[in-house]
Design a protein around this motif. Structure first.
Motif, mmCIF file in Angstrom:
data_model
loop_
_atom_site.group_PDB
_atom_site.id
_atom_site.type_symbol
_atom_site.label_atom_id
_atom_site.label_comp_id
_atom_site.label_asym_id
_atom_site.label_seq_id
_atom_site.Cartn_x
_atom_site.Cartn_y
_atom_site.Cartn_z
ATOM 1 N N VAL A 73 14.845 -12.787 -11.597
ATOM 2 C CA VAL A 73 13.624 -13.818 -11.212
ATOM 3 C C VAL A 73 13.512 -14.736 -12.402
ATOM 4 C CG1 VAL A 73 11.465 -14.366 -10.348
ATOM 5 C CG2 VAL A 73 12.815 -12.034 -9.527
ATOM 6 N N LEU A 74 13.633 -16.094 -12.205
ATOM 7 C CA LEU A 74 13.052 -17.158 -13.134
ATOM 8 C C LEU A 74 12.046 -17.642 -12.833
ATOM 9 C CD1 LEU A 74 14.261 -19.069 -15.335
ATOM 10 C CD2 LEU A 74 14.981 -20.697 -13.458
ATOM 11 N N THR A 75 10.946 -17.501 -13.740
ATOM 12 C CA THR A 75 9.449 -17.977 -13.608
ATOM 13 C C THR A 75 9.304 -18.999 -14.545
ATOM 14 O OG1 THR A 75 8.727 -16.328 -15.226
ATOM 15 C CG2 THR A 75 8.780 -15.476 -12.990
ATOM 16 N N GLN A 76 8.176 -19.372 -14.597
ATOM 17 C CA GLN A 76 7.695 -20.303 -15.043
ATOM 18 C C GLN A 76 7.885 -20.221 -17.006
ATOM 19 O OE1 GLN A 76 3.757 -21.967 -14.561
ATOM 20 N NE2 GLN A 76 3.998 -23.389 -16.310
ATOM 21 N N PHE A 106 19.024 -13.667 -6.845
ATOM 22 C CA PHE A 106 18.302 -14.567 -7.701
ATOM 23 C C PHE A 106 17.318 -15.556 -7.123
ATOM 24 C CE2 PHE A 106 19.372 -18.210 -10.940
ATOM 25 C CZ PHE A 106 18.229 -17.966 -11.571
ATOM 26 N N PHE A 107 16.098 -15.219 -7.593
ATOM 27 C CA PHE A 107 14.958 -15.887 -6.985
ATOM 28 C C PHE A 107 14.574 -16.941 -8.175
ATOM 29 C CE2 PHE A 107 14.493 -12.264 -4.449
ATOM 30 C CZ PHE A 107 13.851 -12.924 -3.130
ATOM 31 N N LEU A 126 26.681 -14.170 -6.898
ATOM 32 C CA LEU A 126 25.397 -14.077 -6.083
ATOM 33 C C LEU A 126 25.844 -13.687 -4.589
ATOM 34 C CD1 LEU A 126 22.844 -16.779 -7.639
ATOM 35 C CD2 LEU A 126 23.196 -14.429 -8.121
ATOM 36 N N LYS A 127 24.663 -12.774 -4.001
ATOM 37 C CA LYS A 127 24.888 -12.725 -2.451
ATOM 38 C C LYS A 127 23.737 -13.177 -1.877
ATOM 39 C CE LYS A 127 28.576 -10.109 -1.975
ATOM 40 N NZ LYS A 127 28.437 -8.528 -1.704
ATOM 41 N N CYS A 128 22.403 -13.488 -2.680
ATOM 42 C CA CYS A 128 21.130 -14.072 -2.247
ATOM 43 C C CYS A 128 20.640 -14.846 -3.167
ATOM 44 C CB CYS A 128 20.274 -12.949 -1.735
ATOM 45 S SG CYS A 128 18.611 -13.487 -1.324
ATOM 46 N N LEU A 129 20.505 -16.188 -2.672
ATOM 47 C CA LEU A 129 19.879 -17.167 -3.718
ATOM 48 C C LEU A 129 18.531 -17.785 -2.989
ATOM 49 C CD1 LEU A 129 19.933 -19.100 -5.885
ATOM 50 C CD2 LEU A 129 21.467 -20.699 -4.790
ATOM 51 N N CYS A 130 17.558 -17.501 -3.637
ATOM 52 C CA CYS A 130 16.240 -18.049 -2.939
ATOM 53 C C CYS A 130 15.492 -18.962 -3.801
ATOM 54 C CB CYS A 130 15.461 -16.988 -2.731
ATOM 55 S SG CYS A 130 15.980 -15.589 -1.384
ATOM 56 N N PHE A 131 14.880 -20.029 -3.342
ATOM 57 C CA PHE A 131 14.142 -21.029 -4.172
ATOM 58 C C PHE A 131 12.794 -20.912 -3.485
ATOM 59 C CE2 PHE A 131 18.406 -22.706 -4.569
ATOM 60 C CZ PHE A 131 18.344 -23.208 -5.534
ATOM 61 N N THR A 132 11.787 -20.345 -4.349
ATOM 62 C CA THR A 132 10.505 -20.086 -4.029
ATOM 63 C C THR A 132 9.686 -20.854 -5.103
ATOM 64 O OG1 THR A 132 10.462 -18.307 -5.454
ATOM 65 C CG2 THR A 132 10.812 -17.871 -3.291
ATOM 66 N N ILE A 133 9.916 -22.122 -5.102
ATOM 67 C CA ILE A 133 9.127 -23.085 -6.023
ATOM 68 C C ILE A 133 7.891 -23.843 -5.155
ATOM 69 C CG2 ILE A 133 9.542 -25.491 -7.180
ATOM 70 C CD1 ILE A 133 12.486 -25.314 -7.115
#
Length: 245
Positions: A73-76, A106-107, A126-133
């Motif tokens: 997870v990539l956060t701020q 990868f979130f 990656l199997k799952c790529l989610c952008f939760t910006i």
């Protein structure tokens, strides 16, 4: 200062590679043996990965990347690494080495540091790529970054949310071009964007794809749902479509 769990990762790598017999001599080729030996010895991490896929001779005794977990997870402020539910660690991007390998999920919760993190990765499987910006952050990523994240061609779930993909010139990349990089995609979610038309070409790409589920959020009231659904149903009647205002 946070540290990579190198001992633990190395043990996993050793367990995998210890069963592989690496040839001592280069394979038969139109290239001289000296050139193949030079390629193996001097290849960068990314080049080494490509060579390893072509022939076992190029497999390195020491893995050219550090496996960084299958849930990232990539956060701020941090990159969150998870091996198991009870084993999570946070790192600042500038503390990470330049030879990471990520797979699985990868979130992306914050996009300003995405390019910096991608520069640390030599492989993205990656199997799952989610952008939760969030609405406070940027809602776009570069086309180059998108191509790296989908480079394995094995992505099965893509949740773009409100995110758009742009070229180096700032032009918005149409959705149909993104599908060219996701041949194994099964689920696609996105937010409706008035600057990105759900074009006939995009619909044709969906119908020709392996997609099983397609969801669009924040549709305007004047969106012609019936016509859109009928268009999809003609060529892909088994596709699960969710249109949400």
């Amino acid at each position: 200062m946070a540290k990579i769990q190198t001992a633990k990762i190395s043990a996993v790598i050793l367990q995998i590679t210890s069963t592989i017999t690496i040839p001592k001599w280069p394979p038969k080729s139109d290239f001289p043996n000296d050139i193949l030996k030079y390629m193996k010895k001097n290849a960068t991490e990314k080049q080494a990965l490509k060579l390893m896929k072509t022939n076992k001779y190029f497999i390195r005794e020491k893995c050219p990347f550090i496996y960084f977990g299958d849930y990232v997870v990539l956060t701020q402020n941090f990159v969150n690494q998870t091996f198991f539910l009870s084993d999570e660690m946070n790192y600042r991007i500038d503390e990470l080495p330049n030879n990471l390998g990520i797979c699985g999920t990868f979130f992306i919760e914050e996009g300003n540091h995405l390019s910096q993190f991608i520069s640390k990765c030599v492989i993205c499987d990656l199997k799952c790529l989610c952008f939760t910006i969030s609405w406070k952050s940027i809602k776009k990523i570069s086309y180059d970054d998108f191509k790296v994240l989908t480079s394995s061609g094995r992505l099965e779930k893509l949740d773009l949310g409100p995110t758009i993909v742009t070229s180096n010139n700032g032009e918005i990349i149409p959705y149909e071009y993104l599908l060219d990089h996701t041949p194994e995609l099964r689920s696609l979610c996105l937010n409706y964007n008035e600057d990105l038309e759900l074009s006939q070409k995009f619909i044709e790409k969906i119908c020709a794809s392996n997609l099983k589920a397609f969801t669009v959020f924040q549709l305007p009231k004047n969106f012609k749902r019936e016509a859109f659904l009928a268009n999809l149903a003609k060529k892909k009647p088994q596709l699960r479509v969710h249109l949400i205002s």
